[in-house]
Scaffold this motif. Structure first.
Motif, mmCIF file in Angstrom:
data_model
loop_
_atom_site.group_PDB
_atom_site.id
_atom_site.type_symbol
_atom_site.label_atom_id
_atom_site.label_comp_id
_atom_site.label_asym_id
_atom_site.label_seq_id
_atom_site.Cartn_x
_atom_site.Cartn_y
_atom_site.Cartn_z
ATOM 1 N N ALA A 269 77.992 55.982 13.463
ATOM 2 C CA ALA A 269 78.878 54.758 13.675
ATOM 3 C C ALA A 269 78.453 53.826 12.542
ATOM 4 O O ALA A 269 79.189 53.305 11.775
ATOM 5 C CB ALA A 269 78.745 54.223 15.051
ATOM 6 N N VAL A 270 77.177 53.841 12.226
ATOM 7 C CA VAL A 270 76.489 52.920 11.200
ATOM 8 C C VAL A 270 76.708 53.381 9.875
ATOM 9 O O VAL A 270 77.169 52.836 8.988
ATOM 10 C CB VAL A 270 75.000 52.877 11.465
ATOM 11 C CG1 VAL A 270 74.267 52.054 10.216
ATOM 12 C CG2 VAL A 270 74.532 52.214 12.689
ATOM 13 N N THR A 271 76.758 54.619 9.540
ATOM 14 C CA THR A 271 77.137 55.332 8.468
ATOM 15 C C THR A 271 78.471 54.983 8.000
ATOM 16 O O THR A 271 78.828 54.700 6.757
ATOM 17 C CB THR A 271 76.865 56.833 8.275
ATOM 18 O OG1 THR A 271 75.373 57.130 8.473
ATOM 19 C CG2 THR A 271 77.229 57.323 7.119
ATOM 20 N N GLY A 272 79.451 55.108 8.986
ATOM 21 C CA GLY A 272 80.917 54.873 8.674
ATOM 22 C C GLY A 272 81.013 53.450 8.444
ATOM 23 O O GLY A 272 82.079 52.948 7.446
ATOM 24 N N TRP A 273 80.243 52.712 9.151
ATOM 25 C CA TRP A 273 80.239 50.949 8.916
ATOM 26 C C TRP A 273 79.850 50.804 7.600
ATOM 27 O O TRP A 273 80.499 49.834 6.942
ATOM 28 C CB TRP A 273 79.830 50.318 10.167
ATOM 29 C CG TRP A 273 79.731 48.893 10.110
ATOM 30 C CD1 TRP A 273 80.533 48.114 9.978
ATOM 31 C CD2 TRP A 273 78.625 48.054 10.076
ATOM 32 N NE1 TRP A 273 80.510 46.829 10.202
ATOM 33 C CE2 TRP A 273 79.002 46.862 10.237
ATOM 34 C CE3 TRP A 273 77.159 48.145 10.425
ATOM 35 C CZ2 TRP A 273 78.139 45.594 10.594
ATOM 36 C CZ3 TRP A 273 76.463 47.316 10.559
ATOM 37 C CH2 TRP A 273 76.779 45.914 10.868
ATOM 38 N N HIS A 274 78.919 51.400 7.147
ATOM 39 C CA HIS A 274 78.242 51.134 5.777
ATOM 40 C C HIS A 274 79.283 51.379 4.672
ATOM 41 O O HIS A 274 79.332 50.765 3.774
ATOM 42 C CB HIS A 274 76.906 51.668 5.577
ATOM 43 C CG HIS A 274 75.826 50.945 6.513
ATOM 44 N ND1 HIS A 274 74.634 51.396 6.562
ATOM 45 C CD2 HIS A 274 75.897 49.802 7.218
ATOM 46 C CE1 HIS A 274 73.681 50.471 7.138
ATOM 47 N NE2 HIS A 274 74.437 49.767 7.692
ATOM 48 N N ASP A 275 79.919 52.767 4.926
ATOM 49 C CA ASP A 275 80.915 53.051 4.013
ATOM 50 C C ASP A 275 81.821 52.072 3.832
ATOM 51 O O ASP A 275 82.333 51.587 2.600
ATOM 52 C CB ASP A 275 81.462 54.261 4.253
ATOM 53 C CG ASP A 275 80.394 55.555 4.158
ATOM 54 O OD1 ASP A 275 79.364 55.440 3.409
ATOM 55 O OD2 ASP A 275 80.643 56.569 4.883
ATOM 56 N N ALA A 276 82.561 51.511 4.654
ATOM 57 C CA ALA A 276 83.348 50.403 4.867
ATOM 58 C C ALA A 276 82.972 49.332 4.191
ATOM 59 O O ALA A 276 83.799 48.560 3.504
ATOM 60 C CB ALA A 276 84.097 50.417 6.147
ATOM 61 N N ILE A 277 81.916 48.674 4.322
ATOM 62 C CA ILE A 277 81.439 47.621 3.731
ATOM 63 C C ILE A 277 81.371 47.725 2.511
ATOM 64 O O ILE A 277 81.535 47.065 1.493
ATOM 65 C CB ILE A 277 80.002 47.145 4.350
ATOM 66 C CG1 ILE A 277 80.199 46.791 5.922
ATOM 67 C CG2 ILE A 277 79.465 45.928 3.508
ATOM 68 C CD1 ILE A 277 78.927 46.841 6.547
ATOM 69 N N ALA A 278 80.659 48.757 1.906
ATOM 70 C CA ALA A 278 80.575 49.083 0.509
ATOM 71 C C ALA A 278 81.896 49.191 -0.124
ATOM 72 O O ALA A 278 82.090 48.511 -1.455
ATOM 73 C CB ALA A 278 79.876 50.503 0.261
ATOM 74 N N GLY A 279 82.838 49.756 0.247
ATOM 75 C CA GLY A 279 84.277 49.693 -0.169
ATOM 76 C C GLY A 279 84.813 48.294 -0.075
ATOM 77 O O GLY A 279 85.356 47.958 -1.351
ATOM 78 N N LEU A 280 84.687 47.339 0.891
ATOM 79 C CA LEU A 280 84.734 45.800 0.422
ATOM 80 C C LEU A 280 84.418 45.305 -0.413
ATOM 81 O O LEU A 280 85.007 44.396 -1.447
ATOM 82 C CB LEU A 280 84.672 45.182 1.965
ATOM 83 C CG LEU A 280 85.663 45.479 3.120
ATOM 84 C CD1 LEU A 280 85.476 44.910 4.364
ATOM 85 C CD2 LEU A 280 86.959 45.044 2.632
ATOM 86 N N TRP A 281 83.012 45.501 -0.737
ATOM 87 C CA TRP A 281 82.344 44.683 -2.079
ATOM 88 C C TRP A 281 82.846 45.051 -3.206
ATOM 89 O O TRP A 281 83.312 44.487 -4.027
ATOM 90 C CB TRP A 281 80.961 45.249 -1.794
ATOM 91 C CG TRP A 281 79.896 44.722 -0.723
ATOM 92 C CD1 TRP A 281 80.468 43.870 0.314
ATOM 93 C CD2 TRP A 281 78.591 45.135 -0.652
ATOM 94 N NE1 TRP A 281 79.342 43.719 1.216
ATOM 95 C CE2 TRP A 281 78.320 44.173 0.729
ATOM 96 C CE3 TRP A 281 77.708 45.586 -1.092
ATOM 97 C CZ2 TRP A 281 77.029 44.295 1.272
ATOM 98 C CZ3 TRP A 281 76.172 45.817 -0.492
ATOM 99 C CH2 TRP A 281 75.895 45.281 0.342
ATOM 100 N N MET A 282 83.174 46.425 -3.307
ATOM 101 C CA MET A 282 83.843 47.206 -4.534
ATOM 102 C C MET A 282 85.252 46.269 -4.740
ATOM 103 O O MET A 282 85.621 46.070 -5.936
ATOM 104 C CB MET A 282 83.955 48.576 -4.797
ATOM 105 C CG MET A 282 82.248 49.120 -4.827
ATOM 106 S SD MET A 282 81.461 48.333 -6.121
ATOM 107 C CE MET A 282 82.624 48.793 -7.623
#
Length: 251
Positions: A78-91
């Motif tokens: 769950a945390v890995t998927g969440w971090h992927d989504a946050i990184a996408g938002l930053w970019m």
């Protein structure tokens, strides 16, 4: 090329920011402020206050909505998927607001290197992002300062762990002193309280700071009740505590 500044802001008190942190904020072209829902509006309000007090130039401030972590039983997935989504938002924000490159900053609670995932998220951004860290005051420093104690006993080690690990694995072997972070369920309730002391703090460095200390068997139940009341009042809580085993004396 995007330069990403991860700026440690301590516990949210503008006085906790270093001169280097203030300079980095003013050197940035863009500061991203995450919104985490109405229940945690105070968190973004604190970041807004820091920006209002410390920014002196044309740095732009952009707010964005944080994704919600999936309620999966597999915590790490769950945390890995969440971090992927946050990184996408930053970019996405970088592409939208800094199409020709520049310096983007994030204001990180405490220090970016201690039980915070900003650096792990930033590692997903690729080689075109230059990552710089500006250290901040940690909640551990704020806790020991508020209580006027040393973190470690003479020649003794201290272990830093999480409430989840303490709850699932019990007291870690080989140490007599532990700092517990990210504990939403008061894992100390499952420990034998004999000859154990606790130093607890919430909202450290803020006007609403709360502290408690003493033998775990005496003050532990009161901390549980107090923590629940504070969370209900503010809609969120940030706390940390130090547990110390025998000898049963403050030192």
């Amino acid at each position: 090329m995007i330069r990403l500044l991860l700026i440690g802001i301590g516990t949210g008190n503008p006085d906790h920011l270093t001169r280097a942190a203030t300079k980095a904020m003013n050197d940035a072209d863009l500061i991203l402020l995450p919104r985490k829902g109405d229940a945690k509006s105070d968190l973004i309000d604190l970041r807004r206050t820091i920006c209002a007090q410390l920014l002196t130039g044309p740095t732009r401030i952009v707010e964005f909505d944080m994704p919600v972590r999936a309620a999966e039983p597999a915590y790490l997935d769950a945390v890995t998927g969440w971090h992927d989504a946050i990184a996408g938002l930053w970019m996405e924000q970088a592409a939208l607001h800094l199409p020709d490159g520049g310096t983007m900053a994030l204001l990180v609670w405490g220090d970016p290197s201690l039980y915070d995932s900003s650096l792990r998220i930033a590692a997903r951004l690729g080689p075109k992002v230059d990552i710089r860290v500006i250290p901040g005051i940690t909640s551990i420093q704020a806790l020991t300062a508020a209580h006027g104690i040393c973190l470690n006993r003479l020649a003794e080690p201290v272990l830093i762990t999480t409430g989840r690990r303490l709850r699932e694995q019990g007291w870690p072997p080989g140490v007599n002193d532990i700092v517990v972070m990210l504990d939403g369920h008061c894992a100390f309730r499952d420990l034998p309280p004999q000859d154990m002391l606790i130093w607890w703090g919430a909202y450290l460095g803020m006007d609403c700071e709360e502290l408690a200390r003493g033998p775990l068997g005496e003050v532990g139940p009161a901390i549980v009740e107090r923590r629940a009341a504070l969370r209900a009042r503010h809609g969120w809580i940030m706390d940390v505590y130090l547990l110390r085993r025998a000898p049963a004396a403050f030192n």
